[in-house]
Scaffold this active site. Structure first.
Site, PDB file in Angstrom:
ATOM      1  N   ARG A   1      34.373  50.764 -56.527  1.00  0.00           N
ATOM      2  CA  ARG A   1      35.269  49.636 -55.758  1.00  0.00           C
ATOM      3  C   ARG A   1      36.688  49.803 -55.789  1.00  0.00           C
ATOM      4  O   ARG A   1      37.094  50.461 -56.894  1.00  0.00           O
ATOM      5  CB  ARG A   1      34.950  48.174 -56.432  1.00  0.00           C
ATOM      6  CG  ARG A   1      35.730  47.394 -55.943  1.00  0.00           C
ATOM      7  CD  ARG A   1      35.613  45.996 -56.541  1.00  0.00           C
ATOM      8  NE  ARG A   1      34.287  45.683 -55.802  1.00  0.00           N
ATOM      9  CZ  ARG A   1      33.642  44.146 -55.808  1.00  0.00           C
ATOM     10  NH1 ARG A   1      34.476  43.415 -56.514  1.00  0.00           N
ATOM     11  NH2 ARG A   1      32.885  43.860 -55.181  1.00  0.00           N
TER      12      ARG A   1
ATOM     13  N   LYS B   1      47.987  56.654 -64.235  1.00  0.00           N
ATOM     14  CA  LYS B   1      48.735  57.766 -64.741  1.00  0.00           C
ATOM     15  C   LYS B   1      49.123  58.661 -63.446  1.00  0.00           C
ATOM     16  O   LYS B   1      49.935  59.632 -63.308  1.00  0.00           O
ATOM     17  CB  LYS B   1      48.318  58.590 -65.562  1.00  0.00           C
ATOM     18  CG  LYS B   1      47.815  58.396 -66.927  1.00  0.00           C
ATOM     19  CD  LYS B   1      47.385  59.124 -67.979  1.00  0.00           C
ATOM     20  CE  LYS B   1      46.775  58.791 -69.330  1.00  0.00           C
ATOM     21  NZ  LYS B   1      46.018  59.702 -69.808  1.00  0.00           N
TER      22      LYS B   1
ATOM     23  N   HIS C   1      31.231  46.202 -47.575  1.00  0.00           N
ATOM     24  CA  HIS C   1      30.756  46.014 -48.867  1.00  0.00           C
ATOM     25  C   HIS C   1      28.995  45.993 -48.852  1.00  0.00           C
ATOM     26  O   HIS C   1      28.463  44.982 -48.759  1.00  0.00           O
ATOM     27  CB  HIS C   1      30.949  44.392 -49.495  1.00  0.00           C
ATOM     28  CG  HIS C   1      30.860  44.164 -50.840  1.00  0.00           C
ATOM     29  ND1 HIS C   1      29.995  45.075 -51.670  1.00  0.00           N
ATOM     30  CD2 HIS C   1      31.057  43.178 -51.625  1.00  0.00           C
ATOM     31  CE1 HIS C   1      29.817  44.762 -52.818  1.00  0.00           C
ATOM     32  NE2 HIS C   1      30.618  43.341 -53.072  1.00  0.00           N
TER      33      HIS C   1
ATOM     34  N   ARG D   1      29.842  40.313 -60.564  1.00  0.00           N
ATOM     35  CA  ARG D   1      28.288  40.696 -59.991  1.00  0.00           C
ATOM     36  C   ARG D   1      28.104  41.983 -59.572  1.00  0.00           C
ATOM     37  O   ARG D   1      27.353  42.549 -60.203  1.00  0.00           O
ATOM     38  CB  ARG D   1      28.165  39.688 -58.824  1.00  0.00           C
ATOM     39  CG  ARG D   1      27.320  38.517 -58.905  1.00  0.00           C
ATOM     40  CD  ARG D   1      27.714  37.580 -57.895  1.00  0.00           C
ATOM     41  NE  ARG D   1      29.188  37.430 -57.941  1.00  0.00           N
ATOM     42  CZ  ARG D   1      29.752  36.713 -59.072  1.00  0.00           C
ATOM     43  NH1 ARG D   1      28.995  35.739 -59.688  1.00  0.00           N
ATOM     44  NH2 ARG D   1      31.018  36.385 -58.863  1.00  0.00           N
ATOM     45  N   THR D   2      29.038  42.673 -58.921  1.00  0.00           N
ATOM     46  CA  THR D   2      28.604  43.763 -58.399  1.00  0.00           C
ATOM     47  C   THR D   2      28.643  44.909 -59.534  1.00  0.00           C
ATOM     48  O   THR D   2      27.648  45.758 -59.771  1.00  0.00           O
ATOM     49  CB  THR D   2      29.760  44.259 -57.301  1.00  0.00           C
ATOM     50  OG1 THR D   2      29.899  43.125 -56.343  1.00  0.00           O
ATOM     51  CG2 THR D   2      29.367  45.567 -56.698  1.00  0.00           C
TER      52      THR D   2
HETATM   53  C1  NCD Z   1      32.475  39.446 -52.937  1.00  0.00           C
HETATM   54  C2  NCD Z   1      33.393  40.801 -52.918  1.00  0.00           C
HETATM   55  O1  NCD Z   1      33.834  41.290 -53.691  1.00  0.00           O
HETATM   56  O2  NCD Z   1      33.747  41.107 -51.899  1.00  0.00           O
HETATM   57  N1  NCD Z   1      31.893  39.298 -54.138  1.00  0.00           N
HETATM   58  C3  NCD Z   1      30.945  40.179 -54.569  1.00  0.00           C
HETATM   59  O3  NCD Z   1      30.859  41.244 -54.654  1.00  0.00           O
HETATM   60  N2  NCD Z   1      29.676  39.380 -54.927  1.00  0.00           N
HETATM   61  C4  NCD Z   1      32.879  38.369 -52.170  1.00  0.00           C
HETATM   62  C5  NCD Z   1      34.418  37.701 -52.762  1.00  0.00           C
HETATM   63  O4  NCD Z   1      34.794  38.485 -53.830  1.00  0.00           O
HETATM   64  O5  NCD Z   1      34.650  36.789 -52.356  1.00  0.00           O
END
Ligand code: NCD
Length: 305
Positions: free
Chosen positions: A101, A80, A129, A51-52
């Site tokens: 991320r 590397k 997040h 999703r992200t």
């Molecule tokens: C969340 C995350 O990555 O922290 N997911 C997301 O970004 N929609 C929640 C999860 O992974 O449970």
């Protein structure tokens, strides 16, 4: 130049402007279709995501911009031994904005210090997040018409769930919010959060059974047990199915309670709940694109007349 590391980087006034913009994008997508022509977003994902990452890529594409990036550390020069600081220096020359991320808490902050372009924290370990929180707040504001005056239950992995930590941090700035933390003993919300709530005199309670509190909730935020942050498999297996939201439990809830979930879900929400009009989690994922479009425009300081 501005980065986004925590939801608190924006004042509540700025957040209102961001959410107004996201709602306008939802209503008038055509108006924004070329707002980022010629701009490039880099998605640097050192940890898996559906999703992200894809919602960032969809957001930039819907604004007319382009995407570069990598979706796991193994396919980047991190394998590397390249440092995040070096990588972001390079990316600064290739892109106009970067969503990062990383499994290590604080890694996007390290990158932001060395970056010449805005960096967005797209999730750092169990820490924060912020863009998920913006998504959650936009969903609540759009579907409930306000961000104050409710009892919110947060259920599941409150220890490792970064979405939970970010959302609590953001909600304490609104008035008349009451928290109900629903988790097994082992996955309780960290002490630094309950200390912060005590210091601000914000009401919260910690309970183990979901059904006991269900009738009082205006919002229920379900979360996945964060398998990847457990130190041993045995604990994970013991706790993974602790909560399963099903139709019987939904029958105890208010008729206008909303169920939110950052997704991915594993077993914690039974699929029979998906058709309940109070299930808002798929709609929530869609709001994630609008809010990221609004965020990209805001950080790039692009105004659409
Ligand atoms: C969340 C995350 O990555 O922290 N997911 C997301 O970004 N929609 C929640 C999860 O992974 O449970």
């Amino acid at each position: 130049m501005r980065h986004l590391m925590s939801p608190l980087d924006f004042t509540t006034k700025e957040l209102d402007r961001l959410f107004d913009l996201a709602n306008d994008i939802e209503r008038n997508p055509g108006k924004y279709a070329h707002a980022c022509d010629g701009r490039i977003l880099a998605t640097c994902f050192y940890e898996p995501s559906t999703r992200t990452r894809l919602s960032f890529e969809s957001a930039m594409t819907r604004l007319g911009g382009c995407i570069i990036g990598f979706s796991d550390a193994a396919s980047s020069s991190a394998s590397k031994g390249e440092s995040v600081s070096d990588t972001i220096r390079i990316i600064s020359g290739y892109a106009d904005i970067c969503a990062m991320r990383h499994p290590k808490e604080g890694a996007p902050m390290v990158a932001a210090e060395k970056s010449e372009i805005p960096v967005i924290n797209a999730g750092d370990g169990g820490h924060q997040h912020p863009t998920q929180t913006l998504t959650d707040l936009l969903t609540i504001r759009s579907m409930k018409g306000k961000l104050s005056g409710f009892t919110i239950g947060l259920c599941g992995d409150l220890k490792f769930g970064r979405t939970v930590h970010s959302l609590i941090n953001a909600l304490v700035r609104y008035s008349d919010i009451r928290f109900v933390f629903i988790s097994p003993e082992e996955l309780r919300v960290p002490d630094y959060i309950t200390e912060m709530l005590k210091a601000k005199d914000i009401p919260y309670e910690e309970v183990i059974r979901l059904e006991h509190v269900m009738p009082r909730l205006d919002l229920l935020y379900m979360t996945r047990v964060q398998k990847e942050r457990f130190f041993n498999e045995e604990d994970y297996v013991r706790l993974k199915d602790f909560y399963i939201l099903n139709s019987d439990k939904m029958a105890l809830a208010k008729p206008d309670m909303l169920v939110l979930h950052p997704l991915p879900r594993v077993n914690e929400i039974s699929v029979e709940v998906d058709s309940d009009p109070r299930a808002a989690y798929f709609k929530q994922a869609k709001y994630g694109v609008y809010v990221r479009m609004a965020l990209i425009l805001t950080l790039l300081e692009i105004q659409v007349p």
